[in-house]
Write a protein that holds these residues in place. Structure first.
Motif, short mmCIF file in Angstrom:
data_model
loop_
_atom_site.label_atom_id
_atom_site.label_comp_id
_atom_site.label_asym_id
_atom_site.label_seq_id
_atom_site.Cartn_x
_atom_site.Cartn_y
_atom_site.Cartn_z
N LEU A 155 0.84 -1.20 0.00
CA LEU A 155 0.00 0.00 0.00
C LEU A 155 0.87 1.26 0.00
N PHE A 156 1.84 1.33 0.91
CA PHE A 156 2.70 2.51 0.98
C PHE A 156 3.52 2.66 -0.31
N ALA A 157 4.13 1.57 -0.77
CA ALA A 157 5.05 1.64 -1.91
C ALA A 157 4.32 1.95 -3.22
N VAL A 158 3.16 1.34 -3.45
CA VAL A 158 2.42 1.61 -4.69
C VAL A 158 1.82 3.02 -4.64
N SER A 159 1.27 3.41 -3.51
CA SER A 159 0.68 4.74 -3.37
C SER A 159 1.69 5.85 -3.64
N ASN A 160 2.94 5.60 -3.27
CA ASN A 160 3.98 6.62 -3.41
C ASN A 160 4.89 6.39 -4.60
N GLY A 161 4.53 5.45 -5.46
CA GLY A 161 5.27 5.24 -6.70
C GLY A 161 6.58 4.48 -6.57
N GLU A 191 5.66 0.11 10.49
CA GLU A 191 7.00 -0.08 9.95
C GLU A 191 7.07 -0.10 8.43
N ALA A 192 5.96 -0.01 7.73
CA ALA A 192 5.97 -0.04 6.26
C ALA A 192 6.83 1.08 5.69
N LYS A 193 6.70 2.27 6.22
CA LYS A 193 7.47 3.42 5.73
C LYS A 193 8.97 3.20 5.96
N ASP A 194 9.34 2.72 7.16
CA ASP A 194 10.75 2.44 7.46
C ASP A 194 11.30 1.37 6.52
N LYS A 195 10.50 0.37 6.27
CA LYS A 195 10.93 -0.74 5.43
C LYS A 195 11.19 -0.29 4.00
N ILE A 196 10.28 0.50 3.45
CA ILE A 196 10.45 0.98 2.07
C ILE A 196 11.63 1.96 2.00
N MET A 197 11.81 2.77 3.03
CA MET A 197 12.96 3.68 3.04
C MET A 197 14.27 2.88 3.05
N TYR A 198 14.31 1.83 3.86
CA TYR A 198 15.50 0.97 3.90
C TYR A 198 15.77 0.35 2.52
N ILE A 199 14.74 -0.17 1.89
CA ILE A 199 14.91 -0.79 0.57
C ILE A 199 15.42 0.25 -0.43
N LEU A 200 14.83 1.45 -0.41
CA LEU A 200 15.24 2.51 -1.32
C LEU A 200 16.70 2.93 -1.08
N LEU A 201 17.06 3.13 0.18
CA LEU A 201 18.44 3.53 0.48
C LEU A 201 19.44 2.42 0.16
N SER A 202 19.02 1.19 0.27
CA SER A 202 19.87 0.07 -0.14
C SER A 202 20.07 0.09 -1.65
N LEU A 203 18.99 0.29 -2.38
CA LEU A 203 19.06 0.38 -3.84
C LEU A 203 19.98 1.53 -4.27
N LEU A 204 19.83 2.68 -3.63
CA LEU A 204 20.68 3.83 -3.96
C LEU A 204 22.15 3.55 -3.63
N PHE A 205 22.39 2.92 -2.50
CA PHE A 205 23.77 2.61 -2.10
C PHE A 205 24.43 1.68 -3.12
N GLU A 206 23.69 0.67 -3.54
CA GLU A 206 24.23 -0.28 -4.52
C GLU A 206 24.44 0.36 -5.89
N ASN A 207 23.77 1.46 -6.15
CA ASN A 207 23.86 2.13 -7.45
C ASN A 207 24.45 3.54 -7.33
N LYS A 208 25.21 3.79 -6.29
CA LYS A 208 25.71 5.16 -6.05
C LYS A 208 26.60 5.67 -7.17
N GLU A 209 27.19 4.79 -7.95
CA GLU A 209 28.02 5.23 -9.08
C GLU A 209 27.17 5.86 -10.19
N LYS A 210 25.86 5.71 -10.11
CA LYS A 210 24.96 6.29 -11.11
C LYS A 210 24.51 7.70 -10.72
#
Length: 197
Positions: A48-54, A113-132
């Motif tokens: 719900l949180f992730a789809v609602s916020n794109g 915790e849905a918001k925290d969880k999606i933020m963690y996933i996003l920051l993990s994705l960004l960290f793994e792709n920081k060269e971009k």
């Protein structure tokens, strides 16, 4: 796993923030559902949180419903959503008719915790792709603002004051970012173990 844009310049980041239609996803980054499920145990509140916020596309809700079909008891909404074809339903229909109803049935902790969880996933994705990113820490600052300035992220936000008053360099900021990811990984791994996943 890839971020949709090949390289985020500072000018592109400015443009994304200004033109964003999603105030909690200023960078307009969609997280691949398969990437998210590798990191955490997803539930309807996360969807719900992730789809609602794109952060997830509407297909993620359908994909999640399909993954639940093997369970012994499945709500009628889950079955209906699982057999839906993405081109036949709108994002709004998926959210209102299925996901919001299913999320209401889940325990209160999951909602918080849905918001925290999606933020963690996003920051993990960004960290793994920081060269971009021309300036990955700038992307962190935008995520920090999008998610309501959470205390857990302050240590790797450049403009936040340091506890001892000393300034730190980018290398230390990246170390704090990595520490955050490790702590969240441990936090959400415990939840996965409790759920038997």
């Amino acid at each position: 796993m890839e971020i949709q844009i090949k390289y985020f310049t500072n000018d592109l980041i400015d443009k994304l923030v200004v033109e964003s239609k999603l105030p909690t996803n200023s960078l307009s980054i969609q997280i691949p559902f398969s990437y998210a499920t590798e990191l955490v145990n997803i539930n309807w509140n996360d969807i719900l949180f992730a789809v609602s916020n794109g952060y997830f596309d509407k297909n993620s809700a359908i994909e999640y419903a399909v993954s639940l079909l093997g369970n012994e008891t499945v709500e009628e909404e889950v079955t209906e959503l699982a057999i839906s074809k993405a081109f036949e339903v709108t994002k709004e229909e998926i959210l209102e008719k299925y996901v919001a109803k299913l999320a209401c049935k889940e325990i209160e902790n999951e909602k918080k915790e849905a918001k925290d969880k999606i933020m963690y996933i996003l920051l993990s994705l960004l960290f793994e792709n920081k060269e971009k990113f021309e300036d990955p820490l700038r992307a962190v600052e935008i995520v920090y603002a999008d998610f309501g300035f959470p205390k857990s992220v302050e240590k790797f936000v450049r403009y936040m004051p340091i506890e001892d008053g000393e300034s730190i360099g980018a290398e230390q900021m990246y170390k704090h970012w990595e520490d955050y990811l490790n702590s969240q990984k441990n936090r959400f791994r415990k939840i996965k173990i409790m759920w038997g996943v």
